[in-house]
Design an enzyme around this catalytic site. Structure first.
Site, PDB file in Angstrom:
ATOM      1  N   ASN A 550      21.861   6.131  -2.785  1.00  0.00           N
ATOM      2  CA  ASN A 550      20.482   5.660  -2.932  1.00  0.00           C
ATOM      3  C   ASN A 550      20.252   4.496  -1.971  1.00  0.00           C
ATOM      4  OD1 ASN A 550      17.900   5.082  -3.756  1.00  0.00           O
ATOM      5  ND2 ASN A 550      18.514   4.122  -5.696  1.00  0.00           N
ATOM      6  N   ARG A 555      15.639   7.524   4.695  1.00  0.00           N
ATOM      7  CA  ARG A 555      14.324   7.945   5.190  1.00  0.00           C
ATOM      8  C   ARG A 555      14.412   8.483   6.621  1.00  0.00           C
ATOM      9  NH1 ARG A 555       9.076   6.460   3.892  1.00  0.00           N
ATOM     10  NH2 ARG A 555       9.749   4.749   2.542  1.00  0.00           N
ATOM     11  N   ASP A 571       4.966   7.922   1.951  1.00  0.00           N
ATOM     12  CA  ASP A 571       5.408   7.618   0.590  1.00  0.00           C
ATOM     13  C   ASP A 571       4.711   8.530  -0.403  1.00  0.00           C
ATOM     14  OD1 ASP A 571       7.037   5.646   1.545  1.00  0.00           O
ATOM     15  OD2 ASP A 571       5.664   3.992   1.083  1.00  0.00           O
ATOM     16  N   ASP A 572       5.431   8.947  -1.428  1.00  0.00           N
ATOM     17  CA  ASP A 572       4.891   9.917  -2.375  1.00  0.00           C
ATOM     18  C   ASP A 572       3.797   9.350  -3.261  1.00  0.00           C
ATOM     19  OD1 ASP A 572       6.758   8.269  -3.687  1.00  0.00           O
ATOM     20  OD2 ASP A 572       7.032   9.745  -5.269  1.00  0.00           O
ATOM     21  N   ARG A 601       0.364  -4.220  10.292  1.00  0.00           N
ATOM     22  CA  ARG A 601       0.866  -5.522   9.871  1.00  0.00           C
ATOM     23  C   ARG A 601       1.033  -6.409  11.104  1.00  0.00           C
ATOM     24  NH1 ARG A 601      -0.657  -3.650   5.828  1.00  0.00           N
ATOM     25  NH2 ARG A 601       0.436  -3.414   3.836  1.00  0.00           N
ATOM     26  N   CYS A 659      12.835  -3.366   4.200  1.00  0.00           N
ATOM     27  CA  CYS A 659      12.749  -3.634   5.642  1.00  0.00           C
ATOM     28  C   CYS A 659      13.162  -2.484   6.549  1.00  0.00           C
ATOM     29  CB  CYS A 659      13.584  -4.862   6.029  1.00  0.00           C
ATOM     30  SG  CYS A 659      13.116  -6.369   5.153  1.00  0.00           S
ATOM     31  N   ASP A 661      11.344  -0.046   7.532  1.00  0.00           N
ATOM     32  CA  ASP A 661      10.242   0.188   8.457  1.00  0.00           C
ATOM     33  C   ASP A 661      10.122  -0.940   9.482  1.00  0.00           C
ATOM     34  OD1 ASP A 661       9.593  -1.553   6.451  1.00  0.00           O
ATOM     35  OD2 ASP A 661       7.603  -0.727   6.068  1.00  0.00           O
TER      36      ASP A 661
END
Length: 736
Positions: A550, A555, A571-572, A601, A659, A661
């Site tokens: 996990n 990703r 994202d779901d 951002r 973090c 992304d």
């Protein structure tokens, strides 16, 4: 005609009931205007789409299929064909292959293309098709050519234009010459044209039959030539159900009628009207027919011809299954298809087929307009009724309106006619006056109960106005992809989740699988029992990739089973319209070396501090986009993420469980001196985690604090991330 008696000044100062009606009408107008603006495209359409005018007959276009046999055809996107990927078009090439926008771009106004036929000449594949001129509402014959097995098509424009409607351009060769036999039933005959300068210049060779045949073909089978067509002008002919046959020793020789003309009708449940070119496979002749009356799904059937002689004809239907589009109107052929042409392609050792398709049901525009105006009519009647009930409309028709006036007296018969007319009009207007008296002032709008009634009626009026506006201005519900240089493509949708968010995932898959350009959904399963296949309702294949650990690094795991260049990391718990995805996909195809996302951002300051979208807008720029909703080249992005250089960053991601992304943004910025991110503003987006209570980052301030720590560390390792990309920089209006 309104009538009222003088009232005291104090009473006159009260709000007249007509004011309530005026206010209601103004409110309805405002609601209708706002609703129509909401339904109109929020962002400008691409140039290709603007030049293709909508047509009442539908949004017909043509797609390409390939297969090992004519009974195993798959859409071209399933073959993963790449064409000019470096120009930003991306792969795989997807259907539709030829649209009315392509024809318009070549200089010929068009509202749809349909009934495509192929002609092979060396390595070139020519496609001839009907194109409808939106100015004259007449069908012409246009052509396109492909040099890469149908992946891309160069438009050649209109090649045959007569004073009457042309369609169904059946093209074949005979004695080293090329002929075209288009449908010209509006001119009352069947004509054969010969190419003077193939494929652009044609001349009339001869009139084959003095009959207005439709959907006609000529085939050479077992030593004889056969002409098959439908004559819809004959008495009792059915639109899709009859076939006539003629035979000859040459396509140019006189044609002899079959002994049993007309061959068949829809009474036996078959489809005798042709739906494309007959073909020979394994020695057997197959005829393509149109399915009658179908407005949804594919309406193409295939029949094996058992007997074809001058005295007898027999055929039987054979299985011919295309995967029915499950995306509905979002698929280019989601509503209907009625034409197919298949041929053997020696260069690729495959069969190639072209099919027309439409995403709009038959008479859709007329139906929507009719329903919309019906709602408007009911709304108007209710406004009048409300006005009568509150006393705002009190009409008494004066006697002089219905007393006939004549300057001369006529004979007795004329006098009797006048008397009868006067009597009828008097009765009608008297009834209307009684109805007005019955309705007038039935609701006392000054009491609380009367005001409740008025409010309820106004709410119903607003609801009906919205429904009418939606039917008239809301379109047909299809969310279409955006082409790049006239071409379409597809992407893979990736989402990362775990067992506590299964309910989110079910909605996610069902919604996004219907988006036009989504080819496959890959679920990255991080923790807990993974869902079984039947738990997820999807219009596209879904693959659940169960991870051993996990971690957020999953990703960007390299996945060799992904069959598209583009992936959309989403994202779901984010729900947005399919059109938002399609616009983002178009921008990414224009900039395939960048990350294209929906949440900008800004990292600025010393040390760098993580800032949200509102702050970025105040400062006029951004330098990161969240990869929880972003397009990227998975080969480029994932290899960078799992490079040796990114190892330090991946350890920090595991340490903070955050973090990932931010790290990818640094890796892209470090690899290029040019801009590496693009922002697309979604028309609307809903964060479903707010309703589920399973969001990873529920404490926003703590979440931003951790990200600021990541910024400081990543800056030391990968360099500063301070160059800004300003909003509204692309000029398409999608980043403001």
């Amino acid at each position: 005609m309104s009538s009222s008696s003088p009232r005291p000044a104090a009473q006159r100062r009260r709000l007249h009931p007509a004011a309530y009606l005026s206010a209601a009408a103004a409110l309805l107008a405002l609601v209708a205007a706002a609703f129509s603006r909401a339904l109109a495209p929020r962002f400008p359409s691409p140039p290709d789409a603007r030049r293709c005018r909508p047509d009442p007959e539908g949004s017909w276009s043509a797609g390409v299929f390939l297969g090992d046999s004519p009974f195993a055809l798959k859409p071209i996107e399933h073959w993963g064909i790449s064409a000019d990927a470096d120009a930003g078009a991306a792969w795989p090439v997807a259907n539709p292959a030829v649209t009315c926008a392509d024809v318009a771009e070549a200089g010929s106004p068009s509202s749809f293309v349909a009934s495509p036929f192929l002609f092979l000449q060396g390595d070139a594949i020519y496609m001839f098709f009907e194109t409808k001129n939106p100015v004259t509402s007449q069908g012409d014959i246009a052509a396109a050519v492909s040099k890469d097995a149908g992946a891309t098509w160069q438009q050649l424009g209109v090649v045959l234009d007569e004073e009457w409607h042309l369609s169904y351009p059946y093209v074949f060769s005979y004695n080293s010459k090329v002929y075209m036999m288009p449908e010209s039933s509006k001119n009352g005959d069947l004509r054969l044209y010969r190419a003077l300068d193939f494929p652009l210049n044609w001349t009339l060779e001869k009139v084959l039959l003095e009959k207005p045949l439709v959907d006609s073909v000529i085939i050479n089978f077992r030593g004889s030539y056969w002409l098959l067509g439908s004559d819809l002008s004959s008495y009792g002919a059915k639109q899709n159900g009859e076939l006539s046959i003629w035979y000859s020793s040459s396509p140019l020789a006189p044609w002899n009628p079959h002994r049993h003309n007309t061959i068949g009708s829809m009474d036996n449940g078959s489809s005798f009207r042709n739906g494309g070119r007959p073909f020979v496979y394994d020695g057997d002749l197959y005829r393509i027919g149109k399915q009658s009356g179908g407005v949804s799904g594919h309406s193409i059937k295939v029949f094996r011809v058992e007997i074809l002689t001058a005295n007898e004809y027999k055929e039987i239907e054979v299985p011919f299954v295309f995967d029915k589009p499950r995306k509905g109107r979002n698929a280019w052929n989601g509503a209907r298809s009625h034409h197919l042409d298949v041929q053997w392609l020696p260069s690729s050792q495959l069969w190639i087929g072209v099919m027309d398709g439409d995403r709009v049901p038959s008479n859709d525009s007329v139906h929507r307009l009719t329903i919309g105006y019906m709602f408007y009519g009911v709304t108007l009647l209710l406004v009048l009724l409300l006005g009568g009930l509150i006393g705002a409309i009190r009409c008494t028709i004066p006697l002089r309106w219905y007393v006939p006036h004549t300057e001369k007296r006529g004979d007795l018969l004329h006098g009797k006619q006048q008397f009868f007319l006067k009597y009828k009009l008097s009765s009608l207007f008297s009834s209307l006056n009684k109805l007005g008296s019955l309705l007038g002032g039935r609701i006392n709008y000054r009491t609380w109960k009367g005001r409740v009634y008025v409010v309820l009626v106004i709410l119903v009026l607003i609801f009906l106005t919205c429904l009418g506006t939606h039917c008239i201005y809301g379109g047909n519900g299809a969310e279409e992809p955006y082409p790049i240089k006239g071409r379409y493509s597809q992407f893979t949708l990736l989402t990362m989740t775990y067992d506590a968010r299964l309910w989110n995932l079910k909605m996610f898959v069902e919604h996004y699988s219907k988006c036009a350009s989504v080819r496959e959904i890959v679920v990255i399963w991080n923790k807990g029992r993974p869902p079984v296949q039947n738990e997820l309702k999807s219009a596209v294949p879904v693959r659940v990739r169960v991870e051993d650990k996990n971690t957020l690094n999953n990703r960007f795991n390299i996945d060799e089973k992904i069959h598209t260049r583009a992936v959309m990391e989403l994202d779901d718990d984010i729900m947005m319209a399919c059109d938002d995805l399609e616009r983002g996909f178009k921008v990414w195809r224009e900039h395939p070396n960048r990350i294209v996302g929906y949440y900008p951002r800004l990292a600025e300051g010393t040390p760098l501090e993580y800032r949200n979208e509102r702050y970025a807008r105040q400062q006029g720029g951004y330098n990161m986009v969240l990869t929880g909703a972003a397009f990227m080249d998975h080969g480029l992005a994932f290899e960078r993420y799992w490079s040796k250089k990114a190892e330090v960053g991946r350890k920090m991601v595991d340490s903070f469980f955050n973090c990932e992304d931010v790290l990818l943004n640094f890796l892209f910025a470090n690899a290029s001196s040019m801009s590496t991110v693009e922002y697309v503003k979604p028309a609307w987006a809903i964060d479903m985690s707010k309703f589920s209570g399973v969001a990873i980052s529920r404490n926003t301030q703590a979440h931003y604090h951790v990200r600021s720590k990541c910024l400081a560390k990543f800056s030391e390792v990968y360099g500063n991330l301070s160059a800004k990309r300003f909003f509204s920089s692309r000029g398409d209006g999608w980043d403001v």
